[in-house]
Design an enzyme around this catalytic site. Structure first.
Site, PDB file in Angstrom:
ATOM      1  N   LYS A 175       5.970  10.391   6.658  1.00  0.00           N
ATOM      2  CA  LYS A 175       6.274   9.100   7.285  1.00  0.00           C
ATOM      3  C   LYS A 175       5.462   7.996   6.618  1.00  0.00           C
ATOM      4  CE  LYS A 175       4.831  10.891  11.060  1.00  0.00           C
ATOM      5  NZ  LYS A 175       4.428  11.236  12.433  1.00  0.00           N
ATOM      6  N   THR A 225       3.457  -0.239  18.415  1.00  0.00           N
ATOM      7  CA  THR A 225       3.792   0.960  17.630  1.00  0.00           C
ATOM      8  C   THR A 225       3.199   2.230  18.235  1.00  0.00           C
ATOM      9  OG1 THR A 225       1.847   0.544  16.268  1.00  0.00           O
ATOM     10  CG2 THR A 225       3.952  -0.308  15.437  1.00  0.00           C
ATOM     11  N   GLY A 227       2.980   5.550  19.803  1.00  0.00           N
ATOM     12  CA  GLY A 227       3.929   6.643  20.063  1.00  0.00           C
ATOM     13  C   GLY A 227       5.115   6.720  19.121  1.00  0.00           C
ATOM     14  N   THR A 228       5.082   5.980  18.011  1.00  0.00           N
ATOM     15  CA  THR A 228       6.236   6.037  17.090  1.00  0.00           C
ATOM     16  C   THR A 228       6.419   7.442  16.510  1.00  0.00           C
ATOM     17  OG1 THR A 228       4.784   5.207  15.350  1.00  0.00           O
ATOM     18  CG2 THR A 228       6.273   3.617  16.354  1.00  0.00           C
ATOM     19  N   GLY A 229       5.300   8.080  16.141  1.00  0.00           N
ATOM     20  CA  GLY A 229       5.386   9.424  15.545  1.00  0.00           C
ATOM     21  C   GLY A 229       5.950  10.439  16.534  1.00  0.00           C
ATOM     22  N   CYS A 230       5.499  10.359  17.806  1.00  0.00           N
ATOM     23  CA  CYS A 230       5.999  11.285  18.835  1.00  0.00           C
ATOM     24  C   CYS A 230       7.494  11.068  19.041  1.00  0.00           C
ATOM     25  CB  CYS A 230       5.281  11.048  20.163  1.00  0.00           C
ATOM     26  SG  CYS A 230       3.493  11.152  20.064  1.00  0.00           S
TER      27      CYS A 230
HETATM   28  N1  LIG Z   1       6.574  -1.602  11.808  1.00  0.00           N
HETATM   29  C1  LIG Z   1       7.480  -0.627  11.637  1.00  0.00           C
HETATM   30  N2  LIG Z   1       8.788  -0.937  11.461  1.00  0.00           N
HETATM   31  C2  LIG Z   1       9.712   0.042  11.274  1.00  0.00           C
HETATM   32  N3  LIG Z   1       9.420   1.355  11.272  1.00  0.00           N
HETATM   33  C3  LIG Z   1       8.132   1.710  11.437  1.00  0.00           C
HETATM   34  C4  LIG Z   1       7.089   0.756  11.634  1.00  0.00           C
HETATM   35  N4  LIG Z   1       5.908   1.430  11.804  1.00  0.00           N
HETATM   36  C5  LIG Z   1       6.209   2.727  11.728  1.00  0.00           C
HETATM   37  N5  LIG Z   1       7.530   2.909  11.491  1.00  0.00           N
HETATM   38  C6  LIG Z   1       8.248   4.185  11.397  1.00  0.00           C
HETATM   39  O1  LIG Z   1       7.815   4.934  12.524  1.00  0.00           O
HETATM   40  C7  LIG Z   1       7.761   6.320  12.221  1.00  0.00           C
HETATM   41  C8  LIG Z   1       6.360   6.827  12.474  1.00  0.00           C
HETATM   42  O2  LIG Z   1       5.582   6.458  11.363  1.00  0.00           O
HETATM   43  P1  LIG Z   1       4.010   6.413  11.297  1.00  0.00           P
HETATM   44  O3  LIG Z   1       3.658   6.600   9.860  1.00  0.00           O
HETATM   45  O4  LIG Z   1       3.520   5.176  11.972  1.00  0.00           O
HETATM   46  O5  LIG Z   1       3.649   7.700  12.157  1.00  0.00           O
HETATM   47  P2  LIG Z   1       2.397   8.044  13.026  1.00  0.00           P
HETATM   48  O6  LIG Z   1       1.172   7.407  12.429  1.00  0.00           O
HETATM   49  O7  LIG Z   1       2.406   9.506  13.175  1.00  0.00           O
HETATM   50  O8  LIG Z   1       2.732   7.372  14.401  1.00  0.00           O
HETATM   51  P3  LIG Z   1       1.757   7.199  15.674  1.00  0.00           P
HETATM   52  O9  LIG Z   1       1.433   5.727  15.671  1.00  0.00           O
HETATM   53  O10 LIG Z   1       2.600   7.586  16.820  1.00  0.00           O
HETATM   54  O11 LIG Z   1       0.568   8.088  15.476  1.00  0.00           O
HETATM   55  C9  LIG Z   1       8.233   6.418  10.762  1.00  0.00           C
HETATM   56  O12 LIG Z   1       9.629   6.638  10.747  1.00  0.00           O
HETATM   57  C10 LIG Z   1       7.892   5.043  10.195  1.00  0.00           C
HETATM   58  O13 LIG Z   1       8.664   4.748   9.057  1.00  0.00           O
HETATM   59  C1  LIG Z   2      -0.984  12.863  23.856  1.00  0.00           C
HETATM   60  C2  LIG Z   2      -0.782  12.146  22.573  1.00  0.00           C
HETATM   61  N1  LIG Z   2      -0.121  12.762  21.572  1.00  0.00           N
HETATM   62  C3  LIG Z   2       0.078  12.131  20.393  1.00  0.00           C
HETATM   63  C4  LIG Z   2      -0.391  10.841  20.199  1.00  0.00           C
HETATM   64  C5  LIG Z   2      -0.170  10.170  18.852  1.00  0.00           C
HETATM   65  O1  LIG Z   2       0.490   9.004  18.935  1.00  0.00           O
HETATM   66  C6  LIG Z   2      -1.065  10.217  21.266  1.00  0.00           C
HETATM   67  N2  LIG Z   2      -1.558   8.956  21.176  1.00  0.00           N
HETATM   68  N3  LIG Z   2      -1.252  10.897  22.441  1.00  0.00           N
END
Ligand SMILES: Nc1ncnc2c1ncn2[C@@H]1O[C@H](COP(=O)(O)OP(=O)(O)OP(=O)(O)O)[C@@H](O)[C@H]1O
Ligand SMILES: Cc1ncc(CO)c(N)n1
Length: 283
Positions: A175, A225, A227-230
């Site tokens: 990602k 942003t 929880g985007t990864g979840c």
């Molecule tokens: N500002 C943004 N606009 C569009 N897409 C985004 C943006 N930020 C993140 N993404 C998308 O969101 C998804 C998660 O990416 P990211 O690399 O932020 O994951 P993460 O760090 O695991 O997330 P989290 O913040 O939940 O820990 C990917 O598909 C990424 O391309």
């Molecule tokens: C419980 C939990 N899982 C994953 C993440 C990562 O976004 C978070 N902030 N909290």
């Protein structure tokens, strides 16, 4: 009718934007039945994490066994595994029974920068869990930790890292949310005009058995942003539970997340980095 079921194995975020709560909202919004095995309680909000209370590893295994013995789970999403013992217990249960598709989000650090799992978890993920999974979805720092390398900082480097991860035993979706928009290349010794922010893209790179696929979406200008990864990983698992192939499930999940990020810019939950709007298609 067979109801598609997505099982989330993850931690709780009481503020509702990440973890189990995000996963169940995502599954529901996508028309999939959501089940949940809790691996940890966290105390967190849109500003940060103030406490972690891991569930005993053998009780995580008990929950997982109970669900898998009864429900026809179509896909599993694995998120926060706070300790190496919990990660090993999950791998032990999954190794010894028929497995549905599994999406592994190797959660390490929250959006706020707070650590959610101990560093030793990475080795268990690599050795025991990854070979059991369909796809792993690390962000750039997680990719670096898994490969013992520097974080990729361009789509080309993401491709190379995705192939290296795939060689460890499952498809890899790297990602690019943490990728800085490209800095301008000097042209004839003069810096070029910087691309306006609205042209920036957010790129993820998949390496699977058939090769490399790029998933690109407009970068949304938002601080919401959390929880985007979840949300992305549970949307992929929901697609797989409905019977989609991996490439189709990733594309649909990216579309869903981009819409949720766009709508989340206006959601106004909490006073820090707020959540995305999981219900954007229902409003
Ligand atoms: N500002 C943004 N606009 C569009 N897409 C985004 C943006 N930020 C993140 N993404 C998308 O969101 C998804 C998660 O990416 P990211 O690399 O932020 O994951 P993460 O760090 O695991 O997330 P989290 O913040 O939940 O820990 C990917 O598909 C990424 O391309
Ligand atoms: C419980 C939990 N899982 C994953 C993440 C990562 O976004 C978070 N902030 N909290």
């Amino acid at each position: 009718m067979t109801t598609p079921i997505m099982l989330s194995v993850a931690g709780s975020d009481p503020s509702g934007g990440a973890g189990i709560q995000a996963d169940l909202k995502t599954a529901t919004a996508l028309g999939v039945y959501g089940a949940a095995v809790l691996t940890s309680l966290t105390a967190q909000n849109t500003h940060g994490v103030t406490g972690i209370h891991p569930v005993p590893a053998d009780f995580v295994a008990d929950q997982l066994t109970a669900v898998l013995e009864d429900l026809a789970v179509g896909a599993i999403k694995i998120g926060m595994l706070a300790t190496p013992e919990i990660a090993a217990a999950v791998a032990d249960v999954l190794r010894t029974r028929p497995r549905p598709a599994i999406v592994l989000d190797p959660v390490m650090v929250a959006t706020s920068g707070d650590r959610l799992v101990t560093p030793e978890v990475t080795e268990v993920i690599k050795e025991a869990l990854l070979p059991l999974c369909t796809v792993i979805t690390p962000n750039l720092p997680e990719t670096a930790a898994l490969l013992g390398n520097l974080a990729p900082h361009s789509p080309d480097e993401m491709e190379a890292a995705a192939v290296a991860l795939r060689d460890l035993g499952c498809a890899a979706l790297i990602k690019g949310g943490h990728l800085q928009p490209e800095s301008p290349e000097p042209v004839d010794g003069k810096p070029s005009v910087r691309r306006p922010d609205q042209d920036a893209m957010s790129v993820d790179v998949l390496a699977d058995d058939s090769g490399i696929t790029h998933y690109s979406a407009p970068r949304i200008d938002t601080t919401n942003t959390h929880g985007t990864g979840c949300t992305l990983s549970s949307a992929i698992a929901s697609g797989l539970a409905r019977g989609a192939d991996l490439r189709t499930a990733v594309g649909a999940a990216k579309d869903y997340l981009t819409g949720a990020l766009r709508a989340g810019a206006q959601l106004g939950i909490g006073s820090g980095n707020g959540p995305v709007d999981h219900l954007w298609r229902n409003r």
